[in-house]
Design a protein around this motif. Structure first.
Motif, PDB file in Angstrom:
ATOM      1  N   LEU A  11       0.821  -1.197   0.000  1.00 56.23           N
ATOM      2  CA  LEU A  11       0.000   0.000   0.000  1.00 56.23           C
ATOM      3  C   LEU A  11       0.861   1.255   0.000  1.00 56.23           C
ATOM      4  O   LEU A  11       0.585   2.212  -0.743  1.00 56.23           O
ATOM      5  CB  LEU A  11      -0.910  -0.004   1.230  1.00 56.23           C
ATOM      6  N   GLY A  12       1.918   1.271   0.832  1.00 57.98           N
ATOM      7  CA  GLY A  12       2.791   2.432   0.863  1.00 57.98           C
ATOM      8  C   GLY A  12       3.473   2.667  -0.474  1.00 57.98           C
ATOM      9  O   GLY A  12       3.547   3.800  -0.955  1.00 57.98           O
ATOM     10  N   LEU A  17       3.887   5.740  -5.372  1.00 57.65           N
ATOM     11  CA  LEU A  17       4.095   5.842  -6.820  1.00 57.65           C
ATOM     12  C   LEU A  17       2.983   6.648  -7.482  1.00 57.65           C
ATOM     13  O   LEU A  17       3.235   7.502  -8.352  1.00 57.65           O
ATOM     14  CB  LEU A  17       4.172   4.440  -7.433  1.00 57.65           C
ATOM     15  N   VAL A  18       1.724   6.373  -7.086  1.00 63.15           N
ATOM     16  CA  VAL A  18       0.605   7.117  -7.668  1.00 63.15           C
ATOM     17  C   VAL A  18       0.731   8.604  -7.344  1.00 63.15           C
ATOM     18  O   VAL A  18       0.531   9.469  -8.213  1.00 63.15           O
ATOM     19  CB  VAL A  18      -0.731   6.551  -7.146  1.00 63.15           C
ATOM     20  N   LEU A  24       4.006  14.784 -10.578  1.00 60.06           N
ATOM     21  CA  LEU A  24       4.821  15.129 -11.745  1.00 60.06           C
ATOM     22  C   LEU A  24       3.945  15.565 -12.913  1.00 60.06           C
ATOM     23  O   LEU A  24       4.274  16.521 -13.632  1.00 60.06           O
ATOM     24  CB  LEU A  24       5.681  13.934 -12.148  1.00 60.06           C
ATOM     25  N   LEU A  25       2.810  14.877 -13.119  1.00 61.31           N
ATOM     26  CA  LEU A  25       1.892  15.284 -14.183  1.00 61.31           C
ATOM     27  C   LEU A  25       1.339  16.681 -13.915  1.00 61.31           C
ATOM     28  O   LEU A  25       1.259  17.520 -14.826  1.00 61.31           O
ATOM     29  CB  LEU A  25       0.755  14.270 -14.308  1.00 61.31           C
ATOM     30  N   ALA A  26       0.965  16.913 -12.648  1.00 59.46           N
ATOM     31  CA  ALA A  26       0.431  18.236 -12.308  1.00 59.46           C
ATOM     32  C   ALA A  26       1.487  19.316 -12.503  1.00 59.46           C
ATOM     33  O   ALA A  26       1.193  20.409 -13.011  1.00 59.46           O
ATOM     34  CB  ALA A  26      -0.069  18.231 -10.859  1.00 59.46           C
ATOM     35  N   ALA A  27       2.730  19.022 -12.121  1.00 59.00           N
ATOM     36  CA  ALA A  27       3.800  20.002 -12.298  1.00 59.00           C
ATOM     37  C   ALA A  27       4.062  20.264 -13.778  1.00 59.00           C
ATOM     38  O   ALA A  27       4.305  21.405 -14.196  1.00 59.00           O
ATOM     39  CB  ALA A  27       5.074  19.507 -11.602  1.00 59.00           C
ATOM     40  N   VAL A 161       8.907  17.807  -0.534  1.00 58.65           N
ATOM     41  CA  VAL A 161       7.516  17.453  -0.251  1.00 58.65           C
ATOM     42  C   VAL A 161       7.258  15.973  -0.475  1.00 58.65           C
ATOM     43  O   VAL A 161       6.563  15.322   0.309  1.00 58.65           O
ATOM     44  CB  VAL A 161       6.576  18.309  -1.130  1.00 58.65           C
ATOM     45  N   LEU A 162       7.837  15.406  -1.545  1.00 59.38           N
ATOM     46  CA  LEU A 162       7.572  13.996  -1.833  1.00 59.38           C
ATOM     47  C   LEU A 162       8.049  13.063  -0.718  1.00 59.38           C
ATOM     48  O   LEU A 162       7.297  12.186  -0.291  1.00 59.38           O
ATOM     49  CB  LEU A 162       8.208  13.596  -3.172  1.00 59.38           C
TER      50      LEU A 162
END
Length: 447
Positions: A11-12, A17-18, A24-27, A161-162
Motif C-alpha cells: 500500500l505504501g 508511486l501514484v 509530476l503530471l500536475a507540475a 515534499v515527496l
C-alpha cells in the motif's frame, strides 16, 4: 519487479508511486500553462515597448537637422538589456538603436506584427505612413531561462515534499493497519489449546469477513475437540462399571474352580481386564488434561497433594521404593489439586514401571514449584525421548503400560504454560531417566 509480500509495504509503495506520478503530471501541466501565459505576457511587453518608444523616436528623428544619421543611445548605468530595438527609415537605414542592439540579428522589414527567428522574438511597427519603422527584439534564451526557473521552482519542492508525503503515507497506512496487527497479536498469543473466538470488532470491513471465517473455523475445531474429549471421557467412564463386574466374576471363578488350567485362564482374564481398567482411567485423565479447567481461583499447598499421591502408590504395591523430598515451606499454587495429582501419579508410576526394579524412585518438589521424578535404568536415545510424549508410545514395548502416562503429563504442562523436560541419563549420573515440570506458584521467581 516483484511486489513485497507485506500489505503495508504494498500500500505504501503503490500510493507513493501514484502520488509521485500525479504530482509530476500536475507540475508538467502547470509548467506548460505557465509557459503559455508567460509567452503572452512577454509578447504584450514587447508590443508595449515598441508602442511607447516609437512616438519618442519619431519626435527625436523629426527634430534632427541631419537626416540619415544613426544615433545609438548610451545607457545611464550598466544593466542587462533584455529588449533591444532598431528604428529604420523606409530605405532600411538605421536612424536609432539601443546600446546593446546588434543590427545583424534584426531581419529586413516585412511589415508590422510579431516575427520569430532562431534567436529572437520580434515585434515591428511603423509611423508616418511607414517612413519610420521600429523593431523590438527579445532573445528567446531569456524566455527559456525564465521558463527553466519556473520549472525549477515547481520541481525543487518535490524533493522535499515527496519524501515527507511518502513518510506520511507510510504512517497513515501503518495506523490504518493497526487493528489488523492487534488481531494478529491476539491470535499469536493463543495457546495451542485455546480455540476461543478472537475479538475482531475493530477490524476494517474488508478484513472482517476473513476474521469471521477464522472464528467460525475455530468454533468448528473446538466443537470437534470437545466431542472427541467427551466421547473418550464418557466411554472410559461407562466402561468402569462393567469392567469392575467382569473382574469380580473372574476372581469368583478363580476361587470356585479346582482346575489349574481354568484358574490360569481366569487369572489371565483378570489381568487383561485390570489393564483395560487402567487404560480407561488414563483416557479419562487425558480427557481431563485436554479439556478441563486446570487453574483455580484459590491456591493450595502442593506438598500435601504430593504426599498423598506418593503414600497411595506406596500402599498399592511399591513399599519403600519411592523417596519423596519436599521443601520446608509451603508451595502454594492455583493449579487444580486433582490435575497436579494426575501429573504426579503418572510421573511416579512411569518411573516405577520402567525403571530398575531394585532402584528407588526419587520424587522432588522444590520450593520454586518444580517437580522432578528420577529413576535408574538404561540410557534412552534422544529419538526415543522425543517420542515418549506421543500417545500410546512406550520406551520399552515389553513393559506393561498404556503409553499414555507421559502424554497426559505433557498435555497438563502445555495447558498451564509449562513444558515436560525429559533427560537420559539423569543429570550427574551415567544412567537413568529424569522427568521434570515447572508448576505455577505464588512465590516470586528467583534469579
Amino acid at each position: 519487479m516483484r511486489l513485497p509480500r507485506s500489505l503495508q509495504a504494498r500500500l505504501g509503495l503503490s500510493l507513493g508511486l501514484v502520488l509521485t506520478i500525479l504530482w509530476l503530471l500536475a507540475a508538467t501541466v502547470t509548467a506548460v500553462i505557465v509557459r503559455s501565459e508567460m509567452d503572452e505576457v512577454f509578447d504584450s511587453a514587447l508590443r508595449e515597448t515598441a508602442e511607447r518608444i516609437l512616438p519618442l523616436a519619431v519626435s527625436d528623428i523629426v527634430g534632427r537637422e541631419d537626416e540619415g544619421v544613426t544615433q545609438r543611445l548610451s545607457p545611464i548605468r550598466a544593466h542587462d538589456e533584455y529588449f533591444t530595438y532598431l528604428v529604420r527609415d523606409a530605405e532600411g537605414r538605421i536612424l536609432l538603436q539601443s546600446h546593446a542592439a546588434d543590427p545583424a540579428a534584426f531581419p529586413p522589414w516585412d511589415g508590422p506584427g510579431f516575427r520569430q527567428t532562431a534567436i529572437n522574438r520580434l515585434y515591428s511597427d511603423a509611423a508616418l505612413q511607414g517612413t519610420v519603422r521600429i523593431t523590438v527584439a527579445e532573445p528567446l534564451a531569456h524566455r527559456a531561462s525564465v521558463a527553466r526557473e519556473i520549472q525549477m521552482g515547481l520541481g525543487l519542492p518535490l524533493l522535499i515534499v515527496l519524501p515527507v508525503a511518502l513518510a506520511a503515507i507510510i504512517l497513515a497506512v501503518r495506523f490504518s493497519l493497526a487493528p489488523l496487527r492487534r488481531f494478529r497479536t491476539r491470535l499469536e498469543a493463543r495457546g495451542v489449546r485455546d480455540l476461543s473466538e478472537v475479538p475482531a470488532g475493530d477490524l476494517p470491513t474488508e478484513i472482517g469477513p476473513l476474521a469471521t471465517t477464522l472464528n467460525s473455523l475455530l468454533a468448528r475445531l473446538r466443537d470437534a475437540f470437545e466431542a472427541e474429549r467427551s466421547f473418550a471421557a464418557n466411554a472410559a467412564h461407562e466402561l468402569r462399571t462393567p469392567l469392575a463386574g467382569a473382574i469380580a466374576q473372574a476372581q469368583r471363578l478363580r476361587s470356585e474352580t479346582r482346575d489349574p488350567a481354568t484358574d490360569a485362564r481366569a487369572a489371565e482374564i483378570e489381568a487383561t481386564l485390570k489393564r483395560l481398567t487402567r487404560l480407561s482411567e488414563r483416557l479419562m485423565q487425558l480427557a481431563r488434561a485436554e479439556g478441563g479447567r486446570l487453574r483455580m481461583d484459590r491456591s493450595t499447598d502442593l506438598r500435601v497433594v504430593a504426599r498423598v499421591v506418593v503414600e497411595d502408590i506406596d500402599r498399592a504395591g511399591a513399599p519403600g521404593r519411592i523417596t519423596l523430598t519436599l521443601p520446608d515451606r509451603a508451595v502454594m499454587s492455583d493449579l487444580d489439586p486433582d490435575a497436579f495429582a494426575i501429573l504426579c501419579r503418572n510421573l511416579v508410576e512411569n518411573a516405577l514401571r520402567h525403571g530398575a526394579e531394585t532402584a528407588p524412585v526419587e520424587a522432588t518438589l522444590t520450593a520454586e514449584g518444580q517437580l522432578i521424578v528420577a529413576n535408574d535404568g538404561p540410557v534412552l536415545p534422544r529419538g526415543t525421548l522425543d517420542r515418549l510424549t506421543a500417545r500410546f508410545e512406550r520406551g520399552d514395548s515389553s513393559t506393561d503400560g498404556s503409553g499414555l502416562g507421559l502424554a497426559i503429563v505433557a498435555a497438563i504442562a502445555d495447558r498451564i504454560g509449562s513444558s515436560l523436560t525429559l533427560e537420559s541419563p539423569r543429570p550427574g549420573a551415567s544412567s537413568g531417566f529424569q522427568a521434570s515440570v515447572r508448576l505455577p506458584t505464588d512465590a516470586p521467581e528467583t534469579i
